[in-house]
Design a protein around this motif. Structure first.
Motif, PDB file in Angstrom:
ATOM      1  N   UNK A   1      36.303  44.290  40.043  1.00  0.00           N
ATOM      2  CA  UNK A   1      36.906  44.586  38.746  1.00  0.00           C
ATOM      3  C   UNK A   1      38.372  44.971  38.890  1.00  0.00           C
ATOM      4  N   UNK A   2      38.716  45.634  39.973  1.00  0.00           N
ATOM      5  CA  UNK A   2      40.125  45.926  40.239  1.00  0.00           C
ATOM      6  C   UNK A   2      40.915  44.633  40.430  1.00  0.00           C
ATOM      7  N   UNK A   3      40.313  43.656  41.107  1.00  0.00           N
ATOM      8  CA  UNK A   3      40.997  42.384  41.327  1.00  0.00           C
ATOM      9  C   UNK A   3      41.247  41.655  40.013  1.00  0.00           C
ATOM     10  N   UNK A   4      40.235  41.587  39.151  1.00  0.00           N
ATOM     11  CA  UNK A   4      40.415  40.928  37.849  1.00  0.00           C
ATOM     12  C   UNK A   4      41.497  41.645  37.043  1.00  0.00           C
ATOM     13  N   UNK A   5      41.458  42.964  37.045  1.00  0.00           N
ATOM     14  CA  UNK A   5      42.449  43.738  36.298  1.00  0.00           C
ATOM     15  C   UNK A   5      43.856  43.483  36.827  1.00  0.00           C
ATOM     16  N   UNK A   6      43.993  43.438  38.152  1.00  0.00           N
ATOM     17  CA  UNK A   6      45.303  43.183  38.740  1.00  0.00           C
ATOM     18  C   UNK A   6      45.830  41.792  38.442  1.00  0.00           C
ATOM     19  N   UNK A   7      44.941  40.798  38.444  1.00  0.00           N
ATOM     20  CA  UNK A   7      45.348  39.418  38.164  1.00  0.00           C
ATOM     21  C   UNK A   7      45.828  39.264  36.724  1.00  0.00           C
ATOM     22  N   UNK A   8      45.118  39.891  35.794  1.00  0.00           N
ATOM     23  CA  UNK A   8      45.425  39.702  34.370  1.00  0.00           C
ATOM     24  C   UNK A   8      46.398  40.738  33.814  1.00  0.00           C
ATOM     25  N   UNK A   9      46.682  41.790  34.575  1.00  0.00           N
ATOM     26  CA  UNK A   9      47.531  42.855  34.058  1.00  0.00           C
ATOM     27  C   UNK A   9      48.895  42.366  33.569  1.00  0.00           C
TER      28      UNK A   9
END
Length: 307
Positions: A291-299
């Motif tokens: 979830x951290x990875x998805x958040x970082x990609x879309x941030x």
């Protein structure tokens, strides 16, 4: 019974039309071109469960409506706080505000504006969008709406809401024993499905074909389940496996509303989805690297589109 649909988009307008067809007094709160079309031409629903057309009062000012029995609150999660601040004209002593939105924080955000006593939790399982101003397309999903008092009690008002929704054609109405479990259960799926289709820019079929992507999809669900359980939510261990089995059978060309918003220049509900998982995980002491990875990609996309 009187209803105000606050945010009469794909989900809200669908429910409003079905309630109106069942004989209830329904008012739509909308904005922009969609509102203009509702006021001029009425609302048309094109649905796999049967089409309908209704002519309902529509406004962008809740003061035009006044107190109602139930507010069905269906705005995008990033608009929750601002929209909740406008609810007061719709509220009587026993008015429910039922959140049919993505995420597990909306009920708390609404309560901060109107008080805990008005807020009811809700979950919507339906694929419906505004196809064009004044026209809602329901293309799939069970049109299943789950709701309940946040403390699990069976009040007169929640029983009345259940009776109203149960009598609607094209609506599967479910009064939950524990709505918090239902909120987190859907949250686990939508974080994986929305996050992965948006981050990869690919439909679920291509994600399933990639072992790495498919494994990440499952791990997102597992992380959300772990956070829920750490927060004391009685979410069954088999939830992750059930959602992966469900996703395995989805139309291979299916994307998500988050992907749609990303590719159409709209604001993203990232902070209500994977970003929310990350926040809750910190408090719960759970690691959520996917979830951290998805958040970082879309941030960067989410930040660029903030109003």
């Amino acid at each position: 019974m009187t209803f105000a649909i606050f945010g009469a988009g794909g989900v809200g307008a669908y429910l409003g039309a079905r309630l109106a067809d069942a004989g209830h007094d329904v008012h739509l709160v909308a904005r922009g071109d969609h509102l203009a079309a509702l006021q001029t031409d009425g609302l048309r629903v094109e649905s796999v469960a049967g089409d309908t057309a209704v002519d309902l009062p529509a406004t962008d000012d809740p003061a035009d409506v006044g107190p109602v029995d139930h507010v069905l609150f269906t705005v995008k999660a990033h608009d929750t706080r601002d929209a909740a601040a406008d609810l007061d004209p719709l509220l009587g002593p026993e008015t429910t505000v039922v959140s049919f939105q993505n995420g597990i924080d909306n009920e708390r955000w609404i309560a901060e504006e109107v008080g805990d006593g008005h807020v009811v939790g809700g979950v919507a399982y339906i694929f419906s969008t505004i196809e064009s101003p004044g026209v809602v397309a329901h293309t799939g999903g069970p049109a299943r709406f789950v709701y309940g008092e946040l403390d699990g009690s069976r009040t007169d008002r929640i029983e009345a809401l259940h009776d109203a929704l149960s009598a609607c054609e094209g609506v599967e109405a479910v009064l939950a024993d524990d709505i918090r479990v239902e909120l987190w259960r859907k949250f686990a799926f939508i974080c994986a499905h929305s996050g992965m289709t948006a981050a990869t820019r690919k439909p679920i079929g291509r994600i399933r074909e990639s072992p790495d992507s498919w494994a990440m999809y499952r791990r997102i669900v597992e992380e959300v389940v772990a956070v829920a359980q750490a927060e004391g939510i009685d979410l069954p261990d088999e939830t992750a496996a059930e959602w992966v089995d469900f996703a395995r059978d989805l139309d291979p060309e299916m994307y998500s509303s988050l992907h749609y918003d990303l590719t159409h220049g709209k604001r993203l509900e990232l902070d209500a989805l994977n970003g929310s998982v990350v926040r809750h995980a910190v408090d719960a002491g759970v690691d959520v690297p996917m979830n951290e990875a998805i958040t970082g990609i879309l941030r960067p996309w989410a930040d660029e589109r903030r109003e």
